[in-house]
Enzyme design. Structure first.
Site, PDB file in Angstrom:
ATOM      1  N   ASN A  20       9.329 -20.304  20.595  1.00  0.00           N
ATOM      2  CA  ASN A  20       9.313 -21.358  19.575  1.00  0.00           C
ATOM      3  C   ASN A  20      10.167 -22.545  20.011  1.00  0.00           C
ATOM      4  O   ASN A  20       9.775 -23.704  19.833  1.00  0.00           O
ATOM      5  CB  ASN A  20       9.809 -20.829  18.232  1.00  0.00           C
ATOM      6  CG  ASN A  20       8.721 -20.169  17.427  1.00  0.00           C
ATOM      7  OD1 ASN A  20       7.559 -20.122  17.826  1.00  0.00           O
ATOM      8  ND2 ASN A  20       9.093 -19.621  16.284  1.00  0.00           N
TER       9      ASN A  20
ATOM     10  N   GLU B 154       9.617 -14.300  21.028  1.00  0.00           N
ATOM     11  CA  GLU B 154       8.986 -15.209  20.049  1.00  0.00           C
ATOM     12  C   GLU B 154       9.915 -16.363  19.680  1.00  0.00           C
ATOM     13  O   GLU B 154       9.487 -17.518  19.619  1.00  0.00           O
ATOM     14  CB  GLU B 154       8.574 -14.439  18.792  1.00  0.00           C
ATOM     15  CG  GLU B 154       7.413 -13.502  19.003  1.00  0.00           C
ATOM     16  CD  GLU B 154       6.117 -14.202  19.368  1.00  0.00           C
ATOM     17  OE1 GLU B 154       5.889 -15.352  18.936  1.00  0.00           O
ATOM     18  OE2 GLU B 154       5.315 -13.586  20.091  1.00  0.00           O
TER      19      GLU B 154
ATOM     20  N   ARG C 246      -2.084 -22.214  20.077  1.00  0.00           N
ATOM     21  CA  ARG C 246      -1.035 -21.345  19.542  1.00  0.00           C
ATOM     22  C   ARG C 246      -1.552 -20.646  18.292  1.00  0.00           C
ATOM     23  O   ARG C 246      -2.274 -21.219  17.493  1.00  0.00           O
ATOM     24  CB  ARG C 246       0.223 -22.138  19.178  1.00  0.00           C
ATOM     25  CG  ARG C 246       0.762 -23.039  20.268  1.00  0.00           C
ATOM     26  CD  ARG C 246       1.022 -22.395  21.592  1.00  0.00           C
ATOM     27  NE  ARG C 246       2.085 -21.412  21.548  1.00  0.00           N
ATOM     28  CZ  ARG C 246       2.544 -20.792  22.611  1.00  0.00           C
ATOM     29  NH1 ARG C 246       2.042 -21.070  23.798  1.00  0.00           N
ATOM     30  NH2 ARG C 246       3.495 -19.910  22.520  1.00  0.00           N
TER      31      ARG C 246
END
Length: 143
Positions: free
Chosen positions: A52, A48, A106
């Site tokens: 990002n 994650e 997203r």
């Protein structure tokens, strides 16, 4: 806390490197003999954070992602993921579930996922300079 071992990696923000980052962090953590669940937690949180960087920090360009994985006494692992991209204007807002700057494709759950798999998460950022995410997890006792 005293560092027992540490590794630092640097790689370009190509999407194919997300899987490398999660595997590298998990392999380094393996020296603590974590459970499969703990390894999966680490891999998911790293995934994650790196995603990002790829999606938000560098948007339409390729930049560098830096990861430092540190092992401390008492089976504590710390993972710092940093970029030198666009930064986060409002960290509190960015940490809200469903917030995203990347459009409808997203989900906006990156920080929420990191928080659910790690014990502590600290985010710092400066607009147009960097973002740093430090995640910590205390692994269970060895069996």
């Amino acid at each position: 806390m005293k560092t027992q071992n540490q590794v630092t990696l640097e790689f370009p923000s190509n999407s194919c490197n997300e899987s490398f980052a999660r595997a590298a962090a998990a392999c380094f953590a393996a020296q603590l003999d974590p459970t499969l669940d703990e390894l999966n937690d680490i891999k998911t949180a790293v995934s994650e954070a790196v995603t990002n960087c790829i999606v938000h920090a560098y948007k339409e360009t390729i930049g560098k992602i830096y990861i430092t994985v540190s092992i401390y006494e008492n089976r504590i692992i710390s993972i710092r993921i940093r970029d030198t991209g666009c930064g986060i204007e409002d960290i509190e807002k960015a940490r809200e579930p469903m917030y995203t700057t990347a459009g409808d494709e997203r989900a906006g759950l990156g920080f929420a996922v990191m928080e659910s798999f790690m014990d502590k998460i600290h985010v710092s950022s400066k607009k147009d300079k960097y973002t740093s995410v430090v995640m910590k997890k205390k692994l269970g006792e060895k069996k």
